[in-house]
Design a protein around this motif. Structure first.
Motif, PDB file in Angstrom:
ATOM      1  N   ASN A  67       1.912   7.439  -5.485  1.00 55.35           N
ATOM      2  CA  ASN A  67       2.689   6.278  -5.910  1.00 55.35           C
ATOM      3  C   ASN A  67       3.997   6.277  -5.119  1.00 55.35           C
ATOM      4  N   PRO A  68       3.945   5.832  -3.838  1.00 51.49           N
ATOM      5  CA  PRO A  68       5.077   6.072  -2.928  1.00 51.49           C
ATOM      6  C   PRO A  68       6.380   5.378  -3.330  1.00 51.49           C
ATOM      7  N   ILE A  69       6.307   4.282  -4.077  1.00 57.26           N
ATOM      8  CA  ILE A  69       7.580   3.652  -4.485  1.00 57.26           C
ATOM      9  C   ILE A  69       7.819   3.809  -5.997  1.00 57.26           C
ATOM     10  N   ASP A  70       7.102   4.757  -6.604  1.00 57.86           N
ATOM     11  CA  ASP A  70       7.262   5.036  -8.044  1.00 57.86           C
ATOM     12  C   ASP A  70       7.175   3.780  -8.903  1.00 57.86           C
ATOM     13  N   LEU A  71       6.180   2.989  -8.634  1.00 61.59           N
ATOM     14  CA  LEU A  71       6.026   1.745  -9.393  1.00 61.59           C
ATOM     15  C   LEU A  71       5.386   2.043 -10.747  1.00 61.59           C
ATOM     16  N   ALA A  72       5.998   1.547 -11.788  1.00 62.06           N
ATOM     17  CA  ALA A  72       5.477   1.789 -13.140  1.00 62.06           C
ATOM     18  C   ALA A  72       4.084   1.185 -13.285  1.00 62.06           C
ATOM     19  N   GLY A  73       3.152   1.976 -13.809  1.00 66.41           N
ATOM     20  CA  GLY A  73       1.811   1.475 -14.099  1.00 66.41           C
ATOM     21  C   GLY A  73       0.829   1.551 -12.944  1.00 66.41           C
ATOM     22  N   TYR A  74       1.306   1.947 -11.748  1.00 64.33           N
ATOM     23  CA  TYR A  74       0.396   1.961 -10.584  1.00 64.33           C
ATOM     24  C   TYR A  74      -0.700   3.014 -10.734  1.00 64.33           C
ATOM     25  N   GLU A  75      -0.337   4.203 -11.201  1.00 66.61           N
ATOM     26  CA  GLU A  75      -1.351   5.263 -11.370  1.00 66.61           C
ATOM     27  C   GLU A  75      -2.476   4.811 -12.305  1.00 66.61           C
ATOM     28  N   GLU A  76      -2.093   4.124 -13.389  1.00 67.50           N
ATOM     29  CA  GLU A  76      -3.098   3.635 -14.350  1.00 67.50           C
ATOM     30  C   GLU A  76      -4.016   2.617 -13.674  1.00 67.50           C
ATOM     31  N   GLY A 115      -9.563  -5.177  -2.836  1.00 65.30           N
ATOM     32  CA  GLY A 115      -9.699  -4.708  -1.450  1.00 65.30           C
ATOM     33  C   GLY A 115      -8.357  -4.581  -0.737  1.00 65.30           C
ATOM     34  N   SER A 116      -7.300  -4.360  -1.515  1.00 63.07           N
ATOM     35  CA  SER A 116      -5.968  -4.348  -0.895  1.00 63.07           C
ATOM     36  C   SER A 116      -5.763  -3.102  -0.026  1.00 63.07           C
ATOM     37  N   MET A 117      -4.972  -3.287   1.034  1.00 59.26           N
ATOM     38  CA  MET A 117      -4.729  -2.186   1.985  1.00 59.26           C
ATOM     39  C   MET A 117      -3.422  -1.486   1.657  1.00 59.26           C
ATOM     40  N   GLY A 118      -3.537  -0.270   1.133  1.00 60.10           N
ATOM     41  CA  GLY A 118      -2.386   0.601   0.954  1.00 60.10           C
ATOM     42  C   GLY A 118      -2.487   1.748   1.935  1.00 60.10           C
ATOM     43  N   SER A 119      -1.768   2.830   1.664  1.00 59.83           N
ATOM     44  CA  SER A 119      -1.731   3.972   2.593  1.00 59.83           C
ATOM     45  C   SER A 119      -3.112   4.585   2.816  1.00 59.83           C
ATOM     46  N   VAL A 120      -3.931   4.637   1.764  1.00 58.51           N
ATOM     47  CA  VAL A 120      -5.235   5.299   1.901  1.00 58.51           C
ATOM     48  C   VAL A 120      -6.196   4.446   2.746  1.00 58.51           C
ATOM     49  N   VAL A 121      -6.231   3.153   2.488  1.00 56.86           N
ATOM     50  CA  VAL A 121      -7.092   2.283   3.311  1.00 56.86           C
ATOM     51  C   VAL A 121      -6.648   2.360   4.773  1.00 56.86           C
ATOM     52  N   GLY A 122      -5.348   2.290   5.005  1.00 53.13           N
ATOM     53  CA  GLY A 122      -4.825   2.358   6.371  1.00 53.13           C
ATOM     54  C   GLY A 122      -5.189   3.665   7.046  1.00 53.13           C
ATOM     55  N   GLU A 123      -5.044   4.760   6.313  1.00 53.40           N
ATOM     56  CA  GLU A 123      -5.335   6.081   6.868  1.00 53.40           C
ATOM     57  C   GLU A 123      -6.831   6.230   7.163  1.00 53.40           C
ATOM     58  N   LYS A 124      -7.667   5.771   6.241  1.00 57.47           N
ATOM     59  CA  LYS A 124      -9.111   5.938   6.433  1.00 57.47           C
ATOM     60  C   LYS A 124      -9.631   5.075   7.583  1.00 57.47           C
ATOM     61  N   ALA A 148      -2.275  -6.868   1.904  1.00 60.93           N
ATOM     62  CA  ALA A 148      -1.559  -5.606   1.727  1.00 60.93           C
ATOM     63  C   ALA A 148      -1.417  -5.293   0.235  1.00 60.93           C
ATOM     64  N   ARG A 149      -1.380  -4.009  -0.120  1.00 59.14           N
ATOM     65  CA  ARG A 149      -1.256  -3.628  -1.539  1.00 59.14           C
ATOM     66  C   ARG A 149       0.210  -3.626  -1.948  1.00 59.14           C
ATOM     67  N   MET A 150       0.599  -4.649  -2.661  1.00 64.28           N
ATOM     68  CA  MET A 150       2.023  -4.814  -2.986  1.00 64.28           C
ATOM     69  C   MET A 150       2.582  -3.652  -3.806  1.00 64.28           C
ATOM     70  N   GLN A 151       1.706  -2.943  -4.531  1.00 64.13           N
ATOM     71  CA  GLN A 151       2.182  -1.814  -5.339  1.00 64.13           C
ATOM     72  C   GLN A 151       2.712  -0.664  -4.482  1.00 64.13           C
ATOM     73  N   GLU A 152       2.447  -0.703  -3.159  1.00 63.28           N
ATOM     74  CA  GLU A 152       2.980   0.363  -2.292  1.00 63.28           C
ATOM     75  C   GLU A 152       4.088  -0.149  -1.368  1.00 63.28           C
ATOM     76  N   GLY A 153       4.545  -1.363  -1.639  1.00 64.08           N
ATOM     77  CA  GLY A 153       5.689  -1.909  -0.913  1.00 64.08           C
ATOM     78  C   GLY A 153       5.551  -1.809   0.597  1.00 64.08           C
ATOM     79  N   ILE A 154       6.609  -1.372   1.245  1.00 60.94           N
ATOM     80  CA  ILE A 154       6.670  -1.297   2.705  1.00 60.94           C
ATOM     81  C   ILE A 154       5.589  -0.384   3.284  1.00 60.94           C
ATOM     82  N   PHE A 155       5.144   0.614   2.492  1.00 63.19           N
ATOM     83  CA  PHE A 155       4.126   1.549   2.994  1.00 63.19           C
ATOM     84  C   PHE A 155       2.800   0.827   3.281  1.00 63.19           C
ATOM     85  N   SER A 156       2.551  -0.244   2.544  1.00 63.85           N
ATOM     86  CA  SER A 156       1.350  -1.042   2.816  1.00 63.85           C
ATOM     87  C   SER A 156       1.485  -1.807   4.123  1.00 63.85           C
TER      88      SER A 156
END
Ligand SMILES: [Zn+2]
Length: 274
Positions: A67-76, A115-124, A148-156
């Motif tokens: 959870n790179p930007i510590d967004l509440a509820g993202y882990e859930e 199908g949003s692209m966050g750090s894991v999709v980008g890395e894979k 882009a996966r908005m829950q990861e902000g700039i990292f997406s």
């Protein structure tokens, strides 16, 4: 959602309005047996019809998102998505063969957080590209994404640059890269690696674009043309090279791999002599 009871009758087909049994739709690779309307399909099902039986071996399987930007509820949200899509993130990548020809295959899932692209999709996706370059294998990626996966902000957003750089490496290595755009492919995925392939294929009727039609209409205050952003429209405008039905994809991809194989050394010798 398809009903677990295969004898049940589905809601009317969005393409022709006819009602077909789920079993008939499944047999037709999740397309309408009447009009050919393409329903969305998950990676696990695509592996079945695309690859040689038992040939798919997943890699980078254990990557999962922080959870790179510590967004509440993202882990859930991630945990819920994992259960729903039966995947650890929105793409799976692996090695496989089609008609005995080895390649790297990436498949995105719209069921995993759109199908949003966050750090894991980008890395894979990046690892799949670099592995293809290193092992001198062709690469095929099936895309479907809301962006882009908005829950990861700039990292997406950084994943756009990262995947694009990896695609350039593949290009430098002279290896073929094929994209199959599936419904829907939008946002940051369209704006990065999905438009960087050597051959860009699309499934019939797939929505392909950057921003959605309503956003564009609201911005430019104009009515958009009929069929705007559908695969057929994008073919006409030159963003797509070919629209290919699910039933024909395996054969076409196999042929494209053959056509893009590097010429054997003996052939180039002959060419130099003539
Ligand atoms: Zn239909």
């Amino acid at each position: 959602m398809p009903s677990p009871n295969t004898n049940s009758t589905n809601p009317p087909c969005p393409g022709c309005g006819a009602q077909h049994k789920q079993e008939a739709i499944d047999t037709a690779l999740k397309t309408c047996p009447g009009c050919g309307y393409h329903y969305r399909m998950e990676p696990q099902d695509r592996i079945q019809y695309l690859t040689d039986p038992g040939s798919f071996t997943e890699f980078s399987a254990n990557l999962s998102s922080l959870n790179p930007i510590d967004l509440a509820g993202y882990e859930e949200k991630l945990s819920e998505a994992e259960v729903k899509a039966r995947m650890k993130d929105a793409v799976i990548t692996g090695t496989c063969t089609i008609d005995g020809k080895p390649l790297i295959l990436g498949l995105m899932s719209f069921n995993f957080m759109g199908g949003s692209m966050g750090s894991v999709v980008g890395e894979k996706v990046t690892r799949a590209m670099l592995k293809a370059a290193e092992e001198k294998l062709p690469l095929i990626i099936y895309t479907t994404s809301g962006g882009a996966r908005m829950q990861e902000g700039i990292f997406s957003l950084l994943q756009m640059a990262k995947t694009s750089s990896a695609a350039a490496e593949l290009d430098k290595a002279g290896l073929p890269f094929f994209i199959v755009l599936c419904d829907p492919t939008t946002g940051g995925v369209t704006a990065s690696f999905a438009m960087l392939a050597d051959v860009t294929l699309a499934e019939p009727g797939a929505l392909i674009g950057f921003a959605g039609p309503r956003v564009i209409e609201g911005t430019i205050r104009q009515t958009l043309p009929e069929g705007f952003q559908r695969a057929e429209f994008q073919l006409e405008k030159g963003f797509v090279d070919l629209i290919v039905k699910r039933q024909d994809q395996r054969q076409l991809l196999s042929r494209l791999i053959d056509l893009h194989r590097a010429a054997p050394a003996a052939d180039s010798d002959n060419m130099e002599r003539t």
